[in-house]
Design a protein around this motif. Structure first.
Motif, PDB file in Angstrom:
ATOM      1  N   THR A  69     -13.165   1.978   8.205  1.00 28.59           N
ATOM      2  CA  THR A  69     -14.002   2.573   9.354  1.00 28.59           C
ATOM      3  C   THR A  69     -13.459   2.723  10.599  1.00 28.59           C
ATOM      4  O   THR A  69     -12.308   2.113  10.640  1.00 28.59           O
ATOM      5  N   GLN A  70     -14.222   3.367  11.559  1.00 29.67           N
ATOM      6  CA  GLN A  70     -13.601   3.371  12.979  1.00 29.67           C
ATOM      7  C   GLN A  70     -14.267   2.328  13.792  1.00 29.67           C
ATOM      8  O   GLN A  70     -14.556   2.717  14.969  1.00 29.67           O
ATOM      9  N   LEU A  73     -12.706   1.477  17.206  1.00 28.09           N
ATOM     10  CA  LEU A  73     -12.783   2.357  18.043  1.00 28.09           C
ATOM     11  C   LEU A  73     -14.217   2.132  18.599  1.00 28.09           C
ATOM     12  O   LEU A  73     -14.376   2.595  19.927  1.00 28.09           O
ATOM     13  N   GLU A 226     -14.846   9.878  17.347  1.00 26.20           N
ATOM     14  CA  GLU A 226     -14.014   9.033  17.898  1.00 26.20           C
ATOM     15  C   GLU A 226     -14.628   8.585  19.341  1.00 26.20           C
ATOM     16  O   GLU A 226     -13.966   7.938  20.100  1.00 26.20           O
TER      17      GLU A 226
END
Length: 281
Positions: A69-70, A73, A226
């Motif tokens: 996963t991000q 971020l 993002e």
């Protein structure tokens, strides 16, 4: 008579202990259950045992967060938003409070009342106006757009709060600084801020914790993956299409780390400032 009094006192203490135990259970059980879920082998909340840690122990959910996963971020986005919100809120609110506390000028009471009235209305009332302003400033899908919303929302109440604390600080300190040739800004920076460190520390804590828990404004302003914050990212684990409570619990547990570190640092500063003391009216 003594035996009756002793029995009644014992019964009262027993009832008190039972009440405290029940309250402690209601407060700590959800927290312990969430920690247990972060290390539980399953995925859905329905598959988890009602007894914490009875299903076993695993760290695969943390591995999943960091590799598939991000999460980092999302974490860095939220940390940047929280830090800038804290810095700007502390600077703007403390300077505004100093001006309202130490100076007399036209419309002073009207401006203070306006700040109070703005704080009375919930933030959702102004969501359309916020949407239009962010659109005109071209700050959609930008972290600074969200920071601007948070700082603007923090200023009214926090200015009142810090101003009320500054009013208790003796103006003799200002006068002594002025006699020594200090400017208003130097007086604010070197005299007033150190004395008001407890309330400034409290302001920093509340400003830092707010962005980590908010969901509505990030959902409105941030559009791409993002740019997401932790609240948006973690919510995707427990949406209608997913039931990954254990991944959600693991991500929530990691969020506690900056809170603990920030609290330990600010707690030490608050204890020192409270122990220092100052002349107050």
């Amino acid at each position: 008579m003594k035996k009756n009094f002793s029995a009644g006192e014992t019964l009262s203490q027993a009832v008190t202990y039972i009440i405290f135990i029940l309250i402690s259970f209601l407060v700590f059980y959800p927290l312990v259950y969430t920690v247990s879920g972060a290390f539980s082998p399953g995925n859905g909340i329905a598959a988890m045992n009602i007894v914490p840690f009875k299903d076993g122990f695993t760290v695969k959910h943390f591995t999943y967060l960091f590799t598939q996963t991000q999460y980092w971020l999302w974490f860095s986005n939220t940390l940047v938003i929280a830090l800038w919100t804290t810095v700007l809120t502390v600077i703007i609110s403390s300077v505004s409070a100093y001006v309202f506390s130490r100076f007399k000028f036209v419309f002073k009471k009207s401006l203070m009342m306006s700040l109070l009235i703005l704080q009375v209305f919930p933030s959702f009332v102004g969501m359309i106006a916020i949407y239009v302003i962010i659109l005109r400033l071209n700050l959609f899908n930008h972290l600074w757009g969200l920071i601007l919303v948070y700082v603007a929302g923090n200023i009214p109440y926090n200015t009142w709060m810090v101003k009320s604390y500054m009013d208790t600080v003796s103006k003799n300190l200002d006068e002594a600084a002025r006699i020594d040739g200090a400017s208003h800004f130097r007086t604010y920076l070197t005299i007033i801020l150190p004395v008001c460190r407890p309330i400034i520390t409290f302001l920093a804590i509340t400003s830092f914790t707010g962005p980590w828990m908010d969901f509505i404004f990030p959902k409105m302003i941030l559009r791409t993956p993002e740019k997401q914050t932790l609240a948006l990212g973690l919510f995707s684990f427990v949406s209608d299409k997913k039931n990954e409570f254990t991944n959600f619990a693991a991500g929530s547990l990691i969020i506690a780390i900056p809170f603990v570190i920030f609290f330990l640092l600010t707690q030490k500063a608050m204890i020192k400032s409270l122990g220092g003391g100052a002349v107050k009216e």
